[in-house]
Scaffold this active site. Structure first.
Site, mmCIF file in Angstrom:
data_model
loop_
_atom_site.group_PDB
_atom_site.id
_atom_site.type_symbol
_atom_site.label_atom_id
_atom_site.label_comp_id
_atom_site.label_asym_id
_atom_site.label_seq_id
_atom_site.Cartn_x
_atom_site.Cartn_y
_atom_site.Cartn_z
ATOM 1 C CD GLU A 212 -5.156 -5.703 3.906
ATOM 2 O OE1 GLU A 212 -6.401 -5.685 3.824
ATOM 3 O OE2 GLU A 212 -4.536 -5.425 4.943
ATOM 4 C CD GLU B 116 -3.527 -11.349 8.449
ATOM 5 O OE1 GLU B 116 -3.064 -10.561 7.604
ATOM 6 O OE2 GLU B 116 -3.861 -11.013 9.600
ATOM 7 C CG ASP C 19 -2.220 -1.668 6.942
ATOM 8 O OD1 ASP C 19 -1.910 -2.755 7.469
ATOM 9 O OD2 ASP C 19 -3.224 -1.527 6.206
ATOM 10 C CB SER C 20 0.066 -4.082 11.731
ATOM 11 O OG SER C 20 1.428 -4.118 11.342
ATOM 12 C CE LYS D 239 1.065 -6.743 3.778
ATOM 13 N NZ LYS D 239 -0.389 -6.442 3.738
HETATM 14 O O1 KIV Z 1 0.104 -4.723 8.299
HETATM 15 C C1 KIV Z 1 0.740 -5.732 8.599
HETATM 16 O O2 KIV Z 1 1.614 -5.740 9.481
HETATM 17 C C2 KIV Z 1 0.436 -6.952 7.874
HETATM 18 C C3 KIV Z 1 0.893 -8.213 8.532
HETATM 19 C C4 KIV Z 1 -0.168 -8.670 9.441
HETATM 20 C C5 KIV Z 1 1.289 -9.217 7.567
HETATM 21 O O3 KIV Z 1 -0.194 -6.936 6.862
#
Ligand code: KIV
Length: 266
Positions: A116, A183, A45-46, A114
Site C-alpha cells: 500500500e 481501490e 492482509d484482508s 503488493k
Molecule cells: O488485502 C486485500 O485483500 C487487498 C484487497 C482489498 C485488494 O488489499
C-alpha cells in the site's frame, strides 16, 4: 512456480484483455481459483478480517502472511501468487521492506508482493527492483491507513485529491512497479489513470475501466457478511449452503440416519 507472470500482466494490457484476480488464503480455495483460470491470486492482509475475525488489517503479522501464502502456493499450478505486505513490514525502513518482501518469494513461493502506498514507497519499489522482487503498488483507499483516512471512504473525489493520485500512479510506475491496484476511487479517475499508465491497473471499487479486477473471495462467495462494500458482487451463498449441509448432518446423527451401512465397515 506459476505459469502466469508479470510479463503476462503487461501483455494482457497491451492486447486489451482483462486481468482476473481474487484473493485467497488457503490451499482448497487456491485450487478452486486456479482451476477456474483466475490469472493471479492475492494473499491479502484482508485475511485479518475475513479469516481471523479481526476488526481491521493492522494486527496481521509477516509470519501469518507467510503461513497463508505457503498454503496458497501449494494449491496453484497456473495462477500467479502475490503476497501482501502487512502493516509495519515496510514502514520501518527500506532494508526491512526488502527483507520481508524477500520472505514471500524465498519462503512462501510467491512471485511478487503488493504494498500500500504511492510517493512514500517509491524508494522501496526501487530497492525491490534491484533485488528482483516485482511490486504491485496500491493507492486510493489503503486499509492500513484507516486511522489517517478516518474510515473506509472513497478517495480522490476532489480535484486536488484526484491530481495527487494521478501523480502517485506515475511515481510508482516510474519507480518500477509492474502494476497498480486502485481501490475505491471514482471510475472517471481510474479510467484516466489506466489510459495514462503503461503498466496495468487492477481495480477494486474503481469501476470497469481498469485493466483488471480483484475482489475479496469471501465477499464474492458469501462467506463474510459483517460488512459488504457497495462495489462487491456476490456470486454464491456458500455460508448458507454450508449451514444447511451442517444442519442436515447434525439432524442425521440425531435421527440415527448417519452413519448408514454404506459408511460402515463389515
Ligand atoms: O488485502 C486485500 O485483500 C487487498 C484487497 C482489498 C485488494 O488489499
Amino acid at each position: 512456480m506459476s505459469n502466469f507472470t508479470i510479463h503476462d500482466f503487461l501483455k494482457k494490457k497491451k492486447d486489451g484483455k482483462k486481468i482476473t484476480m481474487l484473493t485467497a488464503y488457503d490451499y482448497p480455495f487456491a485450487r478452486i481459483l486456479d482451476e477456474a483460470g483466475i490469472d493471479a491470486i492475492l494473499v491479502g492482509d484482508s485475511l485479518g478480517m475475513v479469516v481471523q475475525g479481526l476488526d481491521n488489517t493492522l494486527p496481521v503479522t509477516m509470519d501469518e502472511m507467510i503461513y497463508h501464502t505457503k498454503m496458497v502456493t501449494r494449491g496453484v499450478q497456473n495462477a500467479m501468487v502475490i503476497g501482501d505486505m502487512p502493516f509495519m513490514s515496510y514502514h520501518t525502513g527500506i532494508d526491512d521492506a526488502v527483507r520481508n518482501a524477500g520472505r514471500f518469494l524465498k519462503e512462501a513461493g510467491a512471485s511478487a508482493v503488493k504494498m500500500e502506498g504511492g510517493a512514500e514507497i517509491v524508494d522501496h519499489i526501487k530497492a525491490m527492483a534491484r533485488a528482483d522482487i516485482p511490486v504491485m503498488a496500491h493507492i486510493g483507499l489503503t486499509p492500513q491507513s484507516i486511522h489517517r483516512m478516518g474510515g473506509y471512504k472513497v478517495q480522490g473525489k476532489t480535484e486536488e485529491a484526484a491530481n495527487r493520485l494521478i501523480e502517485e500512479a506515475h511515481a510508482v510506475e516510474d519507480a518500477g512497479a509492474f502494476s497498480l491496484l486502485l481501490e475505491a476511487i471514482p471510475m472517471s479517475l481510474s479510467r484516466l489513470i489506466s489510459a495514462d499508465l503503461s503498466i496495468p491497473t487492477i481495480g477494486i471499487g474503481a469501476g470497469p475501466h481498469c485493466d483488471g479486477q480483484i475482489l475479496v473471495l469471501h465477499d464474492v462467495i458469501g462467506l463474510f457478511e459483517r460488512f459488504v462494500p457497495k462495489f462487491v458482487k456476490k456470486y454464491a451463498d456458500v455460508k448458507m449452503d454450508a449451514l444447511s449441509a451442517i444442519r442436515e448432518y447434525k439432524d442425521d446423527i440425531e435421527k440415527g440416519i448417519f452413519p448408514a451401512e454404506e459408511q460402515s465397515f463389515k
